[in-house]
Design a protein around this motif. Structure first.
Motif, PDB file in Angstrom:
ATOM      1  N   ARG A   1      36.734 -66.072  51.035  1.00 47.44           N
ATOM      2  CA  ARG A   1      36.894 -65.144  49.903  1.00 47.44           C
ATOM      3  C   ARG A   1      37.905 -64.050  50.241  1.00 47.44           C
ATOM      4  O   ARG A   1      38.774 -63.707  49.434  1.00 47.44           O
ATOM      5  CB  ARG A   1      35.537 -64.525  49.540  1.00 47.44           C
ATOM      6  CG  ARG A   1      34.582 -65.480  48.859  1.00 47.44           C
ATOM      7  CD  ARG A   1      33.318 -64.773  48.382  1.00 47.44           C
ATOM      8  NE  ARG A   1      32.472 -64.329  49.479  1.00 47.44           N
ATOM      9  CZ  ARG A   1      31.393 -64.985  49.923  1.00 47.44           C
ATOM     10  NH1 ARG A   1      31.051 -66.142  49.381  1.00 47.44           N
ATOM     11  NH2 ARG A   1      30.661 -64.495  50.909  1.00 47.44           N
ATOM     12  N   GLU A   2      37.772 -63.498  51.440  1.00 43.13           N
ATOM     13  CA  GLU A   2      38.656 -62.403  51.821  1.00 43.13           C
ATOM     14  C   GLU A   2      40.104 -62.877  51.938  1.00 43.13           C
ATOM     15  O   GLU A   2      41.027 -62.181  51.490  1.00 43.13           O
ATOM     16  CB  GLU A   2      38.189 -61.793  53.145  1.00 43.13           C
ATOM     17  CG  GLU A   2      38.954 -60.540  53.532  1.00 43.13           C
ATOM     18  CD  GLU A   2      38.322 -59.796  54.690  1.00 43.13           C
ATOM     19  OE1 GLU A   2      38.766 -58.670  54.980  1.00 43.13           O
ATOM     20  OE2 GLU A   2      37.371 -60.339  55.305  1.00 43.13           O
TER      21      GLU A   2
ATOM     22  N   ASN B   1      43.295 -61.558  49.726  1.00 44.58           N
ATOM     23  CA  ASN B   1      44.509 -61.045  50.368  1.00 44.58           C
ATOM     24  C   ASN B   1      45.747 -61.821  49.923  1.00 44.58           C
ATOM     25  O   ASN B   1      46.825 -61.239  49.752  1.00 44.58           O
ATOM     26  CB  ASN B   1      44.368 -61.115  51.891  1.00 44.58           C
ATOM     27  CG  ASN B   1      43.426 -60.053  52.430  1.00 44.58           C
ATOM     28  OD1 ASN B   1      43.298 -58.973  51.852  1.00 44.58           O
ATOM     29  ND2 ASN B   1      42.770 -60.344  53.540  1.00 44.58           N
TER      30      ASN B   1
ATOM     31  N   ARG C   1      33.667 -56.391  42.617  1.00 40.11           N
ATOM     32  CA  ARG C   1      32.930 -57.461  43.292  1.00 40.11           C
ATOM     33  C   ARG C   1      31.433 -57.351  43.000  1.00 40.11           C
ATOM     34  O   ARG C   1      30.762 -58.347  42.723  1.00 40.11           O
ATOM     35  CB  ARG C   1      33.203 -57.341  44.803  1.00 40.11           C
ATOM     36  CG  ARG C   1      32.552 -58.412  45.640  1.00 40.11           C
ATOM     37  CD  ARG C   1      33.413 -59.628  45.818  1.00 40.11           C
ATOM     38  NE  ARG C   1      32.770 -60.515  46.781  1.00 40.11           N
ATOM     39  CZ  ARG C   1      31.936 -61.498  46.458  1.00 40.11           C
ATOM     40  NH1 ARG C   1      31.648 -61.764  45.191  1.00 40.11           N
ATOM     41  NH2 ARG C   1      31.384 -62.245  47.385  1.00 40.11           N
TER      42      ARG C   1
ATOM     43  N   PHE D   1      31.663 -59.993  52.339  1.00 38.26           N
ATOM     44  CA  PHE D   1      32.780 -59.678  51.436  1.00 38.26           C
ATOM     45  C   PHE D   1      32.511 -60.306  50.083  1.00 38.26           C
ATOM     46  O   PHE D   1      32.209 -61.488  50.002  1.00 38.26           O
ATOM     47  CB  PHE D   1      34.094 -60.234  51.998  1.00 38.26           C
ATOM     48  CG  PHE D   1      35.284 -59.877  51.137  1.00 38.26           C
ATOM     49  CD1 PHE D   1      35.907 -58.645  51.268  1.00 38.26           C
ATOM     50  CD2 PHE D   1      35.756 -60.753  50.182  1.00 38.26           C
ATOM     51  CE1 PHE D   1      37.012 -58.312  50.476  1.00 38.26           C
ATOM     52  CE2 PHE D   1      36.837 -60.445  49.378  1.00 38.26           C
ATOM     53  CZ  PHE D   1      37.472 -59.207  49.530  1.00 38.26           C
TER      54      PHE D   1
END
Length: 369
Positions: free
Chosen positions: A296-297, A301, A318, A369
């Motif tokens: 996900r992170e 990004n 989120r 996250f």
């Protein structure tokens, strides 16, 4: 791309190859003679020799493949029973798709809106049919579950979301769509009300904590509004099975204008990872547990790098979209409890919704996250 398996054909040779359709006995029955008469009055001739068939998949709207004016089209209408506020809006979807195709090649064109609910039991659209592959659930089948496939699909999702958010709404007549001012606070309040409604007025403890956090958090900084799909995820994309590029992005009935982070975090709310709690493993809304998919992170990004948008205020979005997903599954379960559907997939959705609220607290507490 190597490693792609063949796509199975429909059992009836009259239908386009690779299209997954329900057996006639499993279809939601509509008054097709009445629909045919209505369409004929608008210069749209329903082929009497090609009976409409309902597509496989989907948890809400009904979608049927039919032959109109010697071309394939999709009739799309809402589910039966009371509808959640703002959802399944055929007029909104027609407004978007009657123009968006001019700007985005993967936006199927909407040709006709019928707002008379007497014709098909609810308002409906006639939309351009786009052929391709839809990946449902947690599997990439019939594609090969390789690192290469996961990487290609992750990249495609980034590129597709970037392209949607690059559209100038004014150029396609959507400059007045929605109400982007105060979007975060209004959306949070709306989902809190839906949570209370679906729970009968007694919110689960985790939901109470999530609502309290959303009420008290600092509102994200205002950004230039973009066109939002509002339910962007992999199974709302019809994929070319060879290039793995989008043939179509569908399900625009909740489309609006607002902060790009809402679409990004909506996608992330469906994105399961190894190490997530059991509810996210059971979610199976995306095949993101397969090899090669970004985290996900990493996905967030990559989107930020492609657009230049900051992720500084991503946390409130989120939390909001994760909370929203828990409410959605409770809404779907309530349809089963009320008898509006007997689909066995809905049986466990109430418990799943409760556990997704618990997972929302993990996001709040930055355990994940």
């Amino acid at each position: 791309m190597s490693g792609i398996h063949s796509i199975p054909e429909s059992s009836a040779s009259v239908w386009p190859a690779g299209v997954a359709l329900r057996d006639e006995a499993e279809m939601r029955q509509l008054d097709w003679p009445r629909i045919a008469r209505y369409l004929a009055g608008h210069g749209l001739v329903l082929d009497p020799h090609t009976p409409p068939r309902q597509f496989v998949g989907g948890l809400a709207n009904f979608n049927f493949l039919l032959r109109v004016n010697d071309t394939w089209m999709v009739l799309r209408r809402p589910p039966d029973g009371p509808l959640p506020p703002g959802a399944n809006d055929m007029a909104r979807e027609h407004r978007i798709l009657s123009r968006l195709w001019e700007e985005l090649p993967f936006a199927p064109r909407s040709y006709h809106l019928c707002e008379d609910a007497e014709i098909a039991g609810a308002p409906f659209l006639l939309i351009e049919f786009r052929q391709g592959l839809v990946l449902h659930g947690g599997s990439v089948s019939p594609l090969a579950a390789t690192v290469e496939t996961g990487q290609a699909l992750s990249g495609m999702l980034v590129d597709t979301l970037v392209a949607i958010h690059a559209v100038d709404p004014e150029r396609v007549g959507l400059g007045t769509l929605g109400r982007p001012e105060g979007f975060f606070r209004r959306t949070a309040q709306g989902w809190a009300k839906r949570a209370e409604l679906v729970s009968g007025g007694t919110l689960p403890t985790a939901a109470v904590e999530a609502v309290r956090w959303l009420e008290q958090c600092a509102e994200p900084a205002a950004t230039t509004p973009v066109l939002l799909h509002n339910d962007f995820k992999l199974n709302n994309i019809i994929i070319d099975p060879h290039s793995l590029k989008p043939s179509a992005v569908v399900d625009w009935d909740m489309g609006t204008r607002g902060d790009a982070m809402f679409d990004l975090t909506t996608l992330l709310s469906y994105w399961s990872e190894a190490g997530d709690p059991d509810c996210m493993q059971r979610l199976e809304q995306m095949p993101s547990l397969n090899p090669g998919f970004a985290s996900r992170e990493a996905f967030a990004n990559a989107y930020a790098a492609a657009t230049g948008r900051s992720l500084a205020d991503i946390k409130p979005w989120r939390v909001l979209t994760m909370f929203k997903l828990g409410v959605v599954f409770q809404q779907l379960h309530s349809r089963y409890v009320s008898g509006e559907t007997n689909d066995p997939r809905y049986v466990g959705f109430g418990q799943l919704g409760l556990e997704l609220h618990e997972f929302t607290l993990d996001v709040i507490n930055e355990r994940i996250f």
